[in-house]
Design a protein around this motif. Structure first.
Motif, PDB file in Angstrom:
ATOM      1  N   THR A 168      -8.554  81.349 -39.615  1.00 41.28           N
ATOM      2  CA  THR A 168      -7.998  79.298 -40.086  1.00 41.28           C
ATOM      3  C   THR A 168      -8.841  78.745 -40.070  1.00 41.28           C
ATOM      4  OG1 THR A 168      -6.789  79.904 -37.789  1.00 41.28           O
ATOM      5  CG2 THR A 168      -7.670  77.571 -37.940  1.00 41.28           C
ATOM      6  N   ALA A 169      -9.506  77.832 -40.717  1.00 44.21           N
ATOM      7  CA  ALA A 169     -10.842  77.370 -41.168  1.00 44.21           C
ATOM      8  C   ALA A 169     -10.721  76.027 -41.815  1.00 44.21           C
ATOM      9  CB  ALA A 169     -11.448  78.010 -42.641  1.00 44.21           C
ATOM     10  N   ILE A 170     -11.824  75.396 -41.529  1.00 44.16           N
ATOM     11  CA  ILE A 170     -12.334  73.656 -41.829  1.00 44.16           C
ATOM     12  C   ILE A 170     -12.767  73.937 -43.122  1.00 44.16           C
ATOM     13  CG2 ILE A 170     -12.871  73.305 -40.237  1.00 44.16           C
ATOM     14  CD1 ILE A 170     -12.224  70.337 -40.036  1.00 44.16           C
ATOM     15  N   ALA A 171     -12.452  72.955 -43.532  1.00 35.38           N
ATOM     16  CA  ALA A 171     -14.021  72.392 -45.346  1.00 35.38           C
ATOM     17  C   ALA A 171     -13.410  71.332 -45.347  1.00 35.38           C
ATOM     18  CB  ALA A 171     -13.849  73.492 -46.048  1.00 35.38           C
ATOM     19  N   PHE A 172     -14.398  70.548 -46.270  1.00 33.07           N
ATOM     20  CA  PHE A 172     -14.372  69.254 -47.136  1.00 33.07           C
ATOM     21  C   PHE A 172     -14.535  69.751 -48.045  1.00 33.07           C
ATOM     22  CE2 PHE A 172     -17.028  66.372 -49.519  1.00 33.07           C
ATOM     23  CZ  PHE A 172     -15.930  65.543 -49.552  1.00 33.07           C
ATOM     24  N   ALA A 173     -13.565  68.987 -49.624  1.00 32.50           N
ATOM     25  CA  ALA A 173     -14.327  68.865 -50.458  1.00 32.50           C
ATOM     26  C   ALA A 173     -13.430  67.053 -51.428  1.00 32.50           C
ATOM     27  CB  ALA A 173     -12.998  69.948 -51.635  1.00 32.50           C
ATOM     28  N   ALA A 174     -14.169  67.663 -52.558  1.00 32.60           N
ATOM     29  CA  ALA A 174     -13.670  66.081 -53.149  1.00 32.60           C
ATOM     30  C   ALA A 174     -12.805  66.483 -54.334  1.00 32.60           C
ATOM     31  CB  ALA A 174     -14.869  65.552 -53.678  1.00 32.60           C
ATOM     32  N   LEU A 175     -11.315  66.360 -53.598  1.00 30.91           N
ATOM     33  CA  LEU A 175     -10.490  66.475 -54.164  1.00 30.91           C
ATOM     34  C   LEU A 175      -9.059  65.536 -54.984  1.00 30.91           C
ATOM     35  CD1 LEU A 175      -8.698  69.211 -53.283  1.00 30.91           C
ATOM     36  CD2 LEU A 175      -9.940  69.510 -54.712  1.00 30.91           C
ATOM     37  N   ASN A 176      -9.579  65.517 -56.596  1.00 33.30           N
ATOM     38  CA  ASN A 176      -8.831  64.343 -57.296  1.00 33.30           C
ATOM     39  C   ASN A 176      -9.447  62.418 -56.712  1.00 33.30           C
ATOM     40  OD1 ASN A 176      -7.156  65.502 -59.034  1.00 33.30           O
ATOM     41  ND2 ASN A 176      -6.355  66.298 -56.705  1.00 33.30           N
ATOM     42  N   GLY A 177     -11.181  62.244 -56.687  1.00 33.55           N
ATOM     43  CA  GLY A 177     -11.404  61.320 -56.553  1.00 33.55           C
ATOM     44  C   GLY A 177     -11.483  60.793 -54.547  1.00 33.55           C
ATOM     45  N   ARG A 178     -10.626  62.335 -53.682  1.00 38.94           N
ATOM     46  CA  ARG A 178     -11.069  61.932 -52.355  1.00 38.94           C
ATOM     47  C   ARG A 178     -10.815  62.482 -51.579  1.00 38.94           C
ATOM     48  NH1 ARG A 178      -5.788  58.526 -52.616  1.00 38.94           N
ATOM     49  NH2 ARG A 178      -5.317  58.417 -49.671  1.00 38.94           N
ATOM     50  N   SER A 179     -11.649  61.834 -50.617  1.00 35.72           N
ATOM     51  CA  SER A 179     -12.487  62.823 -49.770  1.00 35.72           C
ATOM     52  C   SER A 179     -11.432  63.588 -48.849  1.00 35.72           C
ATOM     53  CB  SER A 179     -13.507  62.177 -48.303  1.00 35.72           C
ATOM     54  OG  SER A 179     -14.313  60.945 -49.241  1.00 35.72           O
ATOM     55  N   THR A 180     -11.298  64.711 -48.795  1.00 35.82           N
ATOM     56  CA  THR A 180     -10.447  65.677 -48.223  1.00 35.82           C
ATOM     57  C   THR A 180     -11.017  66.649 -48.048  1.00 35.82           C
ATOM     58  OG1 THR A 180      -8.939  65.084 -50.786  1.00 35.82           O
ATOM     59  CG2 THR A 180      -8.747  67.282 -49.221  1.00 35.82           C
ATOM     60  N   ILE A 181     -10.080  67.089 -47.252  1.00 37.32           N
ATOM     61  CA  ILE A 181     -10.224  67.940 -45.482  1.00 37.32           C
ATOM     62  C   ILE A 181      -8.995  68.860 -45.675  1.00 37.32           C
ATOM     63  CG2 ILE A 181      -9.798  68.608 -42.725  1.00 37.32           C
ATOM     64  CD1 ILE A 181     -12.811  66.827 -43.614  1.00 37.32           C
ATOM     65  N   ILE A 182      -9.594  70.614 -46.117  1.00 38.13           N
ATOM     66  CA  ILE A 182      -8.829  71.026 -45.965  1.00 38.13           C
ATOM     67  C   ILE A 182      -8.446  72.546 -44.582  1.00 38.13           C
ATOM     68  CG2 ILE A 182      -8.686  73.782 -47.238  1.00 38.13           C
ATOM     69  CD1 ILE A 182     -10.209  72.171 -49.241  1.00 38.13           C
ATOM     70  N   LEU A 183      -7.574  72.183 -44.335  1.00 35.76           N
ATOM     71  CA  LEU A 183      -7.079  72.954 -43.075  1.00 35.76           C
ATOM     72  C   LEU A 183      -6.488  74.018 -43.522  1.00 35.76           C
ATOM     73  CD1 LEU A 183      -6.018  70.038 -40.519  1.00 35.76           C
ATOM     74  CD2 LEU A 183      -7.798  70.730 -41.159  1.00 35.76           C
ATOM     75  N   LEU A 184      -6.902  75.137 -43.081  1.00 35.87           N
ATOM     76  CA  LEU A 184      -6.246  76.350 -44.030  1.00 35.87           C
ATOM     77  C   LEU A 184      -6.140  78.127 -43.083  1.00 35.87           C
ATOM     78  CD1 LEU A 184      -6.137  78.756 -46.518  1.00 35.87           C
ATOM     79  CD2 LEU A 184      -8.855  79.279 -45.839  1.00 35.87           C
ATOM     80  N   THR A 185      -5.061  78.724 -43.081  1.00 34.62           N
ATOM     81  CA  THR A 185      -5.110  79.290 -42.383  1.00 34.62           C
ATOM     82  C   THR A 185      -3.895  80.640 -43.781  1.00 34.62           C
ATOM     83  OG1 THR A 185      -2.370  78.916 -42.371  1.00 34.62           O
ATOM     84  CG2 THR A 185      -3.495  78.127 -40.304  1.00 34.62           C
ATOM     85  N   MET A 186      -4.644  81.661 -43.731  1.00 35.29           N
ATOM     86  CA  MET A 186      -4.429  82.866 -44.473  1.00 35.29           C
ATOM     87  C   MET A 186      -4.305  84.060 -43.301  1.00 35.29           C
ATOM     88  SD  MET A 186      -7.118  84.709 -47.363  1.00 35.29           S
ATOM     89  CE  MET A 186      -7.428  83.053 -48.035  1.00 35.29           C
ATOM     90  N   LYS A 187      -3.186  84.990 -44.159  1.00 36.24           N
ATOM     91  CA  LYS A 187      -2.956  86.637 -43.435  1.00 36.24           C
ATOM     92  C   LYS A 187      -3.467  87.036 -43.603  1.00 36.24           C
ATOM     93  CE  LYS A 187       1.373  88.785 -42.844  1.00 36.24           C
ATOM     94  NZ  LYS A 187       2.323  89.118 -43.022  1.00 36.24           N
ATOM     95  N   ASP A 188      -4.221  88.382 -43.124  1.00 35.76           N
ATOM     96  CA  ASP A 188      -4.379  89.795 -43.354  1.00 35.76           C
ATOM     97  C   ASP A 188      -5.629  89.527 -44.019  1.00 35.76           C
ATOM     98  OD1 ASP A 188      -2.462  91.452 -41.998  1.00 35.76           O
ATOM     99  OD2 ASP A 188      -1.286  91.377 -44.033  1.00 35.76           O
ATOM    100  N   ALA A 189      -6.610  88.960 -43.948  1.00 37.10           N
ATOM    101  CA  ALA A 189      -8.455  87.657 -44.377  1.00 37.10           C
ATOM    102  C   ALA A 189      -9.046  88.625 -43.370  1.00 37.10           C
ATOM    103  CB  ALA A 189      -8.002  86.510 -44.962  1.00 37.10           C
ATOM    104  N   THR A 190     -10.301  88.577 -44.274  1.00 38.43           N
ATOM    105  CA  THR A 190     -11.543  88.836 -43.578  1.00 38.43           C
ATOM    106  C   THR A 190     -11.864  87.071 -43.588  1.00 38.43           C
ATOM    107  OG1 THR A 190     -12.471  88.754 -45.516  1.00 38.43           O
ATOM    108  CG2 THR A 190     -12.217  91.304 -43.988  1.00 38.43           C
TER     109      THR A 190
END
Length: 256
Positions: A168-190
């Motif tokens: 699980t992770a949280i990150a920020f990116a500017a996507l399509n001109g919007r201040s976007t928070i990415i809330l991520l889950t990933m399987k079998d990952a480092t």
């Protein structure tokens, strides 16, 4: 202000990913009493915790106040039976800005250790959530990244940073001109997999949160369908803190 969020399902190097892209202004950090899946809220699991009693072992703050006991600071790690002074990555959202910044991440012990915050300005922390640094702006190799997080002061090797598990992770990116928070889950990952996926989205600020059987996400696919996922199922595991999203509008999800 009207806000929006969107769920997505995709893969990265063959690893399943489910995430929420949300406007910054609809994100918060909250206490929950059980699992994300049973919370009735949308978002992802938060920071580390003690499974006996549920006290938090990392930063989890909303409006300048810890959401649960332990949430003001990073707990010290035990490495080979020895307790080590530990500081870990914390992602901050400031309102009003601190040092001219609305978002940042910093390796700290207490959330008030951020320059310009302190106990007198804690209310400037709209929210903060602690985990392991991702160093998203650094052009690290996988070895350099491992060296940066596994030794003092973060001791990420102590929580299996290189194992393939739910993440699980949280990150920020500017996507399509919007201040976007990415809330991520990933399987079998480092953690390296998580880092590189987020960099591919242009993320510049973020931390990895609790993983393994604690990795959980709940989202809305469309107006009538709610989705949820555990990359490494551990049914009904209580996680005690959560990064939530409460948008005005859910866009139709992609990849489902």
């Amino acid at each position: 202000m009207a806000t929006q969020a969107e769920a997505r399902k995709t893969t990265y190097n063959g690893k399943e990913v489910r995430m929420i892209l949300a406007d910054l202004d609809c994100v918060a950090v909250e206490k929950i009493n059980g699992s994300v899946l049973d919370s009735g809220k949308f978002g992802i699991n938060g920071t580390f915790f003690n499974s006996t009693g549920g006290n938090l072992l990392g930063v989890a703050v909303n409006n300048g106040v810890a959401v649960k006991s332990g949430g003001t600071q990073t707990a010290d790690a035990r490495v080979n039976g020895v307790t080590q002074p530990t500081r870990r990555g914390v992602m901050y959202h400031f309102n009003p800005r601190v040092g001219g910044l609305a978002l940042d991440n910093r390796v700290v012990k207490s959330f008030t250790d951020y320059p310009g915050v302190g106990t007198s300005n804690a209310k400037s922390v709209k929210w903060a959530i602690g985990g392991i640094s991702l160093h998203l702006t650094q052009n690290y190799t996988s070895t350099q990244y491992s060296n940066a997080i596994n030794a003092s002061p973060e001791y990420a090797a102590n929580i299996g940073s290189s194992s393939q598990t739910g993440r699980t992770a949280i990150a920020f990116a500017a996507l399509n001109g919007r201040s976007t928070i990415i809330l991520l889950t990933m399987k079998d990952a480092t953690l390296w997999d998580v880092r590189e996926f987020l960099r591919s989205y242009g993320a510049t600020t973020g931390v990895a949160l609790d993983g393994g059987g604690s990795s959980q996400i709940r989202y809305r696919v469309n107006s009538s369908t709610v989705g949820q996922w555990e990359p490494k199922p551990d049914p009904n595991r209580s996680v005690y803190s959560m990064v939530t999203v409460n948008p005005t509008t859910w866009l139709t999800g992609k990849g489902f």
